[in-house]
Design an enzyme around this catalytic site. Structure first.
Site, PDB file in Angstrom:
ATOM      1  N   ARG A 247      27.031  93.305 -13.341  1.00  0.00           N
ATOM      2  CA  ARG A 247      26.565  94.129 -14.462  1.00  0.00           C
ATOM      3  C   ARG A 247      26.995  95.585 -14.306  1.00  0.00           C
ATOM      4  NH1 ARG A 247      22.517  93.981 -18.866  1.00  0.00           N
ATOM      5  NH2 ARG A 247      22.218  91.747 -18.549  1.00  0.00           N
TER       6      ARG A 247
ATOM      7  N   GLU B 260      14.931  98.561 -20.257  1.00  0.00           N
ATOM      8  CA  GLU B 260      15.865  99.163 -19.312  1.00  0.00           C
ATOM      9  C   GLU B 260      16.693 100.326 -19.859  1.00  0.00           C
ATOM     10  OE1 GLU B 260      17.359  95.646 -16.460  1.00  0.00           O
ATOM     11  OE2 GLU B 260      17.413  95.158 -18.585  1.00  0.00           O
TER      12      GLU B 260
END
Length: 780
Positions: free
Chosen positions: A326, A729
């Site tokens: 990621r 997030e």
């Protein structure tokens, strides 16, 4: 009470979706009435466990004398790997590289060797320190540099993303530069530490109250260690006092040991480690070293990027593979690179195994991307915000990511422009430059940075959720789903979805604890997908019940199904209206099933890791933040004076909850990039293992002026739950603006001609070092 009644009346008229409903636990938390695992009334016969930890970072365990432990006051049992009836393994990957208890090889300081169970927690803790271990110690590799120097052993398979002719584009670029950036890690520092309470039942049954974000994984781990089927283990989670990713896999150990002890002693066992032990045992946010080469032109256009993101992963794989993946997925942030190559380097080190943390590698990838922008800005003499704008994703030909997904919902430019206007960025920047010209000691800085964050698990199979909805004959509703509540407001949001669907007040929906006994095979509450997945699953269950009620009403009152409508406060059936409770009571007498399960799987997503291409994200969430700081060039100390945020939540399910997430996420990100520094000594011992040595932000560290706004009239283009967007997030990465505002202030001592190359965390010591370095480089 009058205000509460008024709010309830307004909510009933417009429906719960979009209302600023308070967090379901807020009042109980303030009053001290919210029940966490350590608050559960102790069952009869409860005893306590404590872990015995290795005192070296790398080497072999030659012998372990546990006789003094067994002889200690109050001790009932001592457990080692030999006492495990099933598998001595709690690895969350197929590599099976994480034993419950070490047996010979020691791979990090603080690795569990045994557990002691005693009548009281104090007795268990004191007894655990009496073990006599003999080690054959080896030199530990503690950071990226040491791991590379030792040969670069990887804990998992690396990833490469590539698009275009990188070598050719670099060679053809009018200008090129190389650099390296260190990006520090971060401790989760949740208010409620790791904890588990295991209660044995008849046959092989085991109930475990676990502070975990992933009940199903804990269920499977406990079952595997005990050597039973998953159907014999139930995991329950009402709420956590914070998680942030630290309780996605790291809670496995504590639940498993508590259950193992409960099985052996046939009595309830609680395991709650001391804060110091918790910080020593559990993984952190991965720290990275980003090495990069950039090709660009005099106008500030980036033409090629070649970057390696190396991570300190720790002693086993844990989630380091997807985390480092990621990071590469976000090495572009909001910017289009005509030619790009990104490679991950997940390095094994003799430190605790790092794990998921809010953003899951994305923040580290974005920090690297913003360094690329800053390098180009200082090399060309252009304003950093202008360089950002010139490199944004755009129309066809400039809309494909390094992993070959088309950016279809690009609103980054709009968000930047709106924030730039609303916070009066240009005038403030000019005023700061003017002040810096005459201020000899205090220098000010300002920066505006954007965020583009992909929403979905990159492990495609995790993008699913289940829910269970019961409607009772008085019209009240019980809701259960696979998501866990760690303070982020997931429970209240999904309850709003259910209340809105049935047209009933929110207080008629009962939120119940997450349990594997009601909704099986759940995904972790992570990747900002809690509301997206569980909201849709709950809505699916509601729609099933409404279809049954609609068919019943149409037949009973002889109207077309289209004439039945669930409205705020009532159900319309043809020309008449009745309450939801009245319809439900009649449906029960008509033998209509009033319970349903729901399920949701995210559409459109796919990912081929080997090829490095696909459509891993359902959509992107956007935001931008402008930060203003002041630094003392004699000491390196600084203050964050003002922050303005504009964030994209789509059509917000609950603006109050979303703003709270934005504010909290930003402050946590600011802590990561400024004050939170992890330190290991040469022996591999964590030295920042308590509030006395590890500095998270406190109230006085918040920006003196803190303006947060949600982007208006921007529904999600994808059919998510009520067209909302994830908000857990993405806000953390808005804090990158603080790092670059500090960099801007540092750059002023060299008349903005030298790139400060300020690493993270930008502690006062690093700021002072950067000031001296920039002064020296600018002096000629």
């Amino acid at each position: 009470m009058a205000d509460a009644r008024k709010r309830l009346e307004m909510e009933t008229r417009r429906g719960p979706i979009g209302s600023a409903s308070p967090h379901d636990s807020a009042a109980k938390q303030v009053a001290g009435e919210a029940i966490y695992i350590d608050d559960i009334a102790e069952p009869a016969g409860l005893v306590h466990a404590c872990l015995g930890l290795a005192q070296i970072a790398h080497g072999r365990l030659i012998s372990l004398d546990l006789a003094p432990v067994r002889a200690a006051s109050g001790v009932l049992a001592v457990l080692t790997a030999e006492d495990i009836p099933g598998a001595n393994d709690i690895s969350s990957t197929h590599r099976h590289d994480e034993p419950v208890f070490a047996t010979e090889t020691i791979l990090h300081h603080g690795q569990p060797l045994f557990a002691v169970v005693a009548v009281t927690r104090d007795q268990a803790r004191r007894a655990a320190m009496l073990a006599k271990a003999v080690y054959e110690e080896a030199k530990p590799n503690l950071d990226v540099a040491a791991a590379r120097a030792a040969g670069g052993d990887l804990v998992t398979d690396p990833l490469k993303l590539e698009r275009g002719d990188v070598a050719g584009a670099l060679a053809a670029s009018p200008r090129r530069l190389k650099g390296s950036m260190a990006i520090g890690g971060q401790d989760h520092f949740y208010l409620e530490g790791q904890i588990a309470l295991a209660i044995p039942g008849e046959d092989e049954d085991m109930l475990v109250h676990s502070s975990t974000q992933h009940p199903s994984e804990v269920q499977h781990m406990v079952a595997a260690v005990l050597g039973v089927g998953s159907h014999a283990v139930t995991i329950e989670v009402r709420r956590m006092g914070g998680g942030f990713g630290g309780k996605e896999t790291q809670s496995n150990l504590f639940a498993v040991v508590a259950a193992l002890a409960a099985r052996k002693l046939k009595r309830p066992v609680k395991l709650r480690p001391d804060r110091d032990d918790d910080m020593v045992i559990t993984g952190k946010r991965h720290d990275f070293v980003c090495d990069y080469e950039i090709g660009f032109d005099d106008a500030g256009h980036i033409l090629a990027v070649d970057a390696v993101y190396a991570a300190r992963c720790g002693w086993n794989a844990d989630l380091s593979g997807p985390v480092t993946d990621r990071a590469l997925f976000h090495m572009d942030n909001c910017y289009f690179y005509p030619a790009v190559r990104g490679r991950s380097e997940p390095l094994r080190t003799h430190t605790v195994s790092n794990t998921a943390f809010r953003g899951f590698g994305g923040p580290q990838g974005m920090v690297g991307a913003e360094r690329f922008i800053e390098e180009v800005a200082y090399a060309t003499g252009l304003d950093p915000l202008e360089v950002r704008k010139r490199n944004l994703y755009g129309d066809a030909g400039r809309d494909v990511t390094p992993y070959h997904q088309q950016v279809e919902d690009n609103i980054a430019g709009h968000v930047i422009a709106e924030l730039e206007r609303s916070c009066d960025y240009r005038a403030r920047q000019a005023a700061i430059r003017e002040v810096n010209r005459t201020s000899k000691v205090i220098k000010r800085g300002i920066a505006l940075t954007p965020v583009k964050f992909g929403i979905s698990f990159t492990a495609t199979w995790y993008n699913q959720a289940g829910a269970l909805v019961h409607v009772y004959t008085d019209g009240t509703v019980m809701l259960n789903h696979g998501g866990t509540e760690m303070g982020q407001g997931l429970y209240i949001k999904v309850a709003q979805v259910v209340a809105h669907s049935f047209g009933i007040p929110l207080d008629q929906v009962k939120i119940t604890a997450t349990t594997t006994g009601k909704v099986p095979n759940t995904s972790a509450t992570a990747a900002s997908s809690g509301s997206d997945l569980n909201g849709m699953a709950a809505l699916d269950a509601c729609e099933t019940i409404k279809q049954r009620l609609t068919a019943f009403a149409a037949e009973r009152w002889q109207v077309a199904p289209e004439a039945v409508a669930f409205l705020p406060g009532c159900v319309r059936i043809g020309a008449q209206e009745m309450s939801f409770a009245e319809l439900v009571a009649a449906a029960y007498m008509g033998r209509v099933q009033l319970s349903a399960t729901g399920f949701y799987a995210t559409p459109k997503i796919h990912w081929d890791r080997k090829a490095g291409r696909g459509h891993p994200f359902y959509y992107f969430a956007y935001g931008a933040a402008a930060a203003e700081v002041a630094i003392d060039t004699l000491t390196g100390e600084y203050k964050v004076e003002r922050v303005d945020i504009l964030h994209d939540c789509g059509t917000s399910l609950n603006p109050a909850i979303d703003k709270g997430q934005i504010e909290g996420g930003f402050i946590q990100g600011m802590g990561w990039l400024t004050t939170e520094e992890l330190v290991w000594d040469e022996k591999g011992r964590l030295r920042t293992h308590a509030p006395s040595t590890y500095k998270i932000p406190v109230a006085s560290d918040r920006p003196r002026i803190f303006n947060v706004a949600l982007l208006e009239n921007a529904p999600n283009r994808e059919p998510t739950i009520h067209r909302s967007k994830a908000v857990g997030e993405p806000p953390l990465m808005l804090a990158i603006s603080v790092l670059h505002a500090l960099s801007d202030a540092v750059a002023s001592v060299g008349d903005y001609r030298v790139c400060p190359r300020l690493d993270a965390p930008a502690t006062p010591e690093r700021v002072l070092d950067a000031v001296e370095r920039v002064r020296a480089e600018a002096a000629p």
